[in-house]
Design an enzyme around this catalytic site. Structure first.
Site, PDB file in Angstrom:
ATOM      1  N   LEU A   1       0.817  -1.219   0.000  1.00 51.11           N
ATOM      2  CA  LEU A   1       0.000   0.000   0.000  1.00 51.11           C
ATOM      3  C   LEU A   1       0.853   1.273   0.000  1.00 51.11           C
ATOM      4  O   LEU A   1       0.378   2.325   0.422  1.00 51.11           O
ATOM      5  CB  LEU A   1      -0.990   0.019   1.185  1.00 51.11           C
ATOM      6  CG  LEU A   1      -1.951  -1.179   1.287  1.00 51.11           C
ATOM      7  CD1 LEU A   1      -2.910  -0.989   2.475  1.00 51.11           C
ATOM      8  CD2 LEU A   1      -2.754  -1.374  -0.011  1.00 51.11           C
TER       9      LEU A   1
ATOM     10  N   LEU B   1       7.140  -6.641  -1.138  1.00 53.68           N
ATOM     11  CA  LEU B   1       7.643  -7.666  -2.050  1.00 53.68           C
ATOM     12  C   LEU B   1       9.111  -7.998  -1.778  1.00 53.68           C
ATOM     13  O   LEU B   1       9.581  -9.100  -2.082  1.00 53.68           O
ATOM     14  CB  LEU B   1       7.474  -7.166  -3.494  1.00 53.68           C
ATOM     15  CG  LEU B   1       7.781  -8.128  -4.615  1.00 53.68           C
ATOM     16  CD1 LEU B   1       6.826  -9.316  -4.614  1.00 53.68           C
ATOM     17  CD2 LEU B   1       7.708  -7.416  -5.966  1.00 53.68           C
TER      18      LEU B   1
ATOM     19  N   LYS C   1       6.689   3.660 -10.218  1.00 55.49           N
ATOM     20  CA  LYS C   1       6.467   3.943 -11.645  1.00 55.49           C
ATOM     21  C   LYS C   1       6.661   5.392 -12.081  1.00 55.49           C
ATOM     22  O   LYS C   1       6.333   5.727 -13.217  1.00 55.49           O
ATOM     23  CB  LYS C   1       5.058   3.506 -12.010  1.00 55.49           C
ATOM     24  CG  LYS C   1       3.988   4.278 -11.262  1.00 55.49           C
ATOM     25  CD  LYS C   1       2.608   4.145 -11.892  1.00 55.49           C
ATOM     26  CE  LYS C   1       1.599   4.975 -11.130  1.00 55.49           C
ATOM     27  NZ  LYS C   1       0.263   4.947 -11.673  1.00 55.49           N
TER      28      LYS C   1
ATOM     29  N   SER D   1       6.364  -2.120 -19.971  1.00 56.15           N
ATOM     30  CA  SER D   1       5.905  -0.797 -20.394  1.00 56.15           C
ATOM     31  C   SER D   1       6.447  -0.469 -21.768  1.00 56.15           C
ATOM     32  O   SER D   1       7.540  -0.922 -22.137  1.00 56.15           O
ATOM     33  CB  SER D   1       6.431   0.221 -19.385  1.00 56.15           C
ATOM     34  OG  SER D   1       6.308   1.530 -19.870  1.00 56.15           O
TER      35      SER D   1
ATOM     36  N   THR E   1       7.784   2.060 -22.329  1.00 58.32           N
ATOM     37  CA  THR E   1       9.010   2.814 -22.052  1.00 58.32           C
ATOM     38  C   THR E   1      10.257   2.017 -22.466  1.00 58.32           C
ATOM     39  O   THR E   1      11.311   2.605 -22.710  1.00 58.32           O
ATOM     40  CB  THR E   1       9.062   3.211 -20.552  1.00 58.32           C
ATOM     41  OG1 THR E   1      10.037   4.240 -20.388  1.00 58.32           O
ATOM     42  CG2 THR E   1       9.409   2.058 -19.642  1.00 58.32           C
TER      43      THR E   1
ATOM     44  N   TYR F   1      13.780   4.255 -14.189  1.00 57.78           N
ATOM     45  CA  TYR F   1      12.526   3.487 -14.242  1.00 57.78           C
ATOM     46  C   TYR F   1      12.527   2.579 -15.478  1.00 57.78           C
ATOM     47  O   TYR F   1      12.265   1.374 -15.383  1.00 57.78           O
ATOM     48  CB  TYR F   1      11.314   4.425 -14.277  1.00 57.78           C
ATOM     49  CG  TYR F   1      10.026   3.705 -14.607  1.00 57.78           C
ATOM     50  CD1 TYR F   1       9.429   2.868 -13.665  1.00 57.78           C
ATOM     51  CD2 TYR F   1       9.427   3.834 -15.863  1.00 57.78           C
ATOM     52  CE1 TYR F   1       8.262   2.181 -13.977  1.00 57.78           C
ATOM     53  CE2 TYR F   1       8.265   3.159 -16.176  1.00 57.78           C
ATOM     54  CZ  TYR F   1       7.676   2.333 -15.225  1.00 57.78           C
ATOM     55  OH  TYR F   1       6.524   1.644 -15.541  1.00 57.78           O
TER      56      TYR F   1
ATOM     57  N   LYS G   1      12.694  -1.722 -15.916  1.00 55.23           N
ATOM     58  CA  LYS G   1      11.810  -2.597 -16.711  1.00 55.23           C
ATOM     59  C   LYS G   1      12.644  -3.461 -17.680  1.00 55.23           C
ATOM     60  O   LYS G   1      12.363  -4.641 -17.873  1.00 55.23           O
ATOM     61  CB  LYS G   1      10.782  -1.770 -17.485  1.00 55.23           C
ATOM     62  CG  LYS G   1       9.745  -1.066 -16.608  1.00 55.23           C
ATOM     63  CD  LYS G   1       8.801  -2.047 -15.918  1.00 55.23           C
ATOM     64  CE  LYS G   1       7.779  -1.353 -15.044  1.00 55.23           C
ATOM     65  NZ  LYS G   1       7.022  -2.263 -14.171  1.00 55.23           N
TER      66      LYS G   1
ATOM     67  N   TYR H   1       2.603  -2.196 -21.688  1.00 58.83           N
ATOM     68  CA  TYR H   1       1.453  -1.293 -21.755  1.00 58.83           C
ATOM     69  C   TYR H   1       1.858   0.012 -22.409  1.00 58.83           C
ATOM     70  O   TYR H   1       2.925   0.542 -22.113  1.00 58.83           O
ATOM     71  CB  TYR H   1       0.941  -0.896 -20.366  1.00 58.83           C
ATOM     72  CG  TYR H   1       0.777  -1.957 -19.332  1.00 58.83           C
ATOM     73  CD1 TYR H   1       0.516  -3.285 -19.648  1.00 58.83           C
ATOM     74  CD2 TYR H   1       0.856  -1.601 -17.984  1.00 58.83           C
ATOM     75  CE1 TYR H   1       0.343  -4.230 -18.644  1.00 58.83           C
ATOM     76  CE2 TYR H   1       0.679  -2.536 -16.982  1.00 58.83           C
ATOM     77  CZ  TYR H   1       0.437  -3.855 -17.320  1.00 58.83           C
ATOM     78  OH  TYR H   1       0.277  -4.768 -16.321  1.00 58.83           O
TER      79      TYR H   1
ATOM     80  N   ASN I   1       1.771  13.483 -12.282  1.00 58.66           N
ATOM     81  CA  ASN I   1       2.798  13.626 -13.324  1.00 58.66           C
ATOM     82  C   ASN I   1       2.207  13.415 -14.710  1.00 58.66           C
ATOM     83  O   ASN I   1       2.703  13.942 -15.691  1.00 58.66           O
ATOM     84  CB  ASN I   1       3.886  12.561 -13.154  1.00 58.66           C
ATOM     85  CG  ASN I   1       4.601  12.668 -11.835  1.00 58.66           C
ATOM     86  OD1 ASN I   1       5.064  13.752 -11.483  1.00 58.66           O
ATOM     87  ND2 ASN I   1       4.684  11.568 -11.098  1.00 58.66           N
TER      88      ASN I   1
END
Ligand code: NAD
Ligand code: WQD
Length: 342
Positions: free
Chosen positions: A36, A63, A88, A128, A130, A152, A156, A180, A201
């Protein structure tokens, strides 16, 4: 596909919560693992209210806490994992890169090691667009060149490589890397949606806050790009279409021997000014915006070739820009302060 128990890391977040709804509606049992850090347990209560009687478990853990994750696997014995958990924000990743590498890269390493130990080798990962860096050519196919311009994006790329390496190292892994494009919109009910902390952002949540009066005016970053109206062009995809893409991927995992990547986009490019116009239509009045310099690191144009998703997953996006804006606007009006309104 036979119903099964799915572990959803980051399931309280924006895309994860929408995916939980689709999974539960399809009859799967779902267990969410989330600390969270960027979400609220209210999202999970809302998911439960959207699918009454469905099986949704929740473990509030980090995690990176291998012992706690191990315990979740021992107790829940999931059949497959949808892995959304991570940080992210591109700008923040430049400021605190080590936190990004720890959460995203190390967190995924912990997850893969535990999956390996429990012989749970079916994974769908939130990658992503990206990873295509600054594209030389659009539309982007899965074989377009990969690169990264910030921590970031590099996290990935590392995770994608880690997944490919583990899938080569031993048999039995089935991994789909979903790349995505730009997720926007919210569930039709207006009960779940994107709830950014602080100043957004990204274009869509910022513009929704301009529409609701929370922010004065959108700053359009650059109107001198080589695009039809000079503003940046992106492939916006409705978050519910994206969530359904995960169900399609899950049901294809058994056909995957190793690791493969699939773009999830619509194939249509939309400029910043087109997005402003579309949301203005939905809201019924013009939305204030002003032009400013380009945002460092931004690219001119990025949109997907969604052919592989259609042929391999049997999935394509159905919801158009008007639905993205209408559903995003409903969420914003019903929850002016996100889940804190509740
Ligand atoms: P989000 O921040 O809403 O969801 C991520 C979730 O992960 C949050 O609930 C957060 O609390 C949780 N989390 C973060 N660190 C954790 C940790 N150490 N342990 C356990 N949980 C942790 O983001 P989102 O938009 O739903 O994105 C989900 C995934 O999709 C991310 O991996 C993101 O990189 C990827 N992605 C997002 C976009 C986008 O524009 N939203 C685009 C491409 C890819
Ligand atoms: C879209 C367009 C901006 C805000 C980022 C990450 C990417 C992915 C999705 C996770 C651009 C313009 C924006 C504003 C603006 N995340 N804009 N004013 O940059 O395509 O992608 O989020 O993987 O990795 O880089 O999305 O929504 O920030 O920007 O003019 O206040 O809107 O310049 O053209 P982006 P975005």
């Amino acid at each position: 596909m036979p119903m099964s128990k799915i572990l959803v890391t980051g399931g309280a977040g924006y895309i994860g919560s929408h995916t939980c709804v689709e999974l539960l509606q399809a009859g799967h049992a779902v267990v969410v693992l989330d600390n969270l850090i960027n979400s609220s347990s209210v999202a999970l209560e809302r998911v439960r209210s959207l699918v009454p009687g469905a099986q949704l478990g929740f473990h509030r853990i980090d995690l990176c806490d291998a012992q706690a994750v191990e315990q979740v696997f021992a107790v829940e014995q999931p059949n497959a994992v949808l892995h959304f958990a991570g940080l992210k924000a591109v700008g923040e990743s430049v400021t605190i890169p080590l936190r990004y590498y720890r959460t995203n890269v190390f967190g995924t390493q912990v997850l893969l090691e535990i999956m390996q130990r429990h012989n749970c080798k079916r994974l769908v990962f939130s990658s992503s667009a990206t990873v295509y860096g600054n594209p030389e050519r659009v539309p982007l196919t899965e074989s377009s060149p990969l690169s990264a311009t910030n921590p970031y994006g590099r996290s990935k790329l590392f995770i994608e490589d880690m997944c490919r390496d583990v899938a080569i190292s031993e048999s039995g892994w089935s991994i789909i890397l979903l790349r995505y494009f730009n997720p926007v919109g919210a569930h039709r009910s207006g009960l779940i949606g994107e709830d950014p902390a602080g100043i957004p952002n990204n274009l869509s949540p910022y513009l929704l806050q301009v529409a609701s009066g929370k922010r004065e005016s959108l700053t359009v970053f650059g109107n001198d790009y080589p695009t039809p109206d000079g503003t940046g062009v992106r492939d916006y995809i409705h978050v519910v279409d994206l969530a359904q893409g995960h169900l399609a991927a899950l049901s294809k995992l058994s056909a995957v021997n190793g690791c493969c990547a699939v773009n999830l986009g619509t194939g249509t490019g939309t400029s910043v000014l087109q997005m402003v116009a579309a949301l203005s239509r939905v809201v019924g009045r013009p939305l204030a915006h002003r032009f400013a310099a380009r945002r460092p690191g931004d690219i001119a144009t990025c949109y997907a070739d969604p052919t592989h998703a259609a042929t391999f997953l049997g999935w394509r996006a159905h919801l158009d820009l008007d639905a993205m804006c209408a559903d995003g606007w409903r969420w914003q009006q019903q929850n002016p302060n996100g889940y804190r309104t509740a």
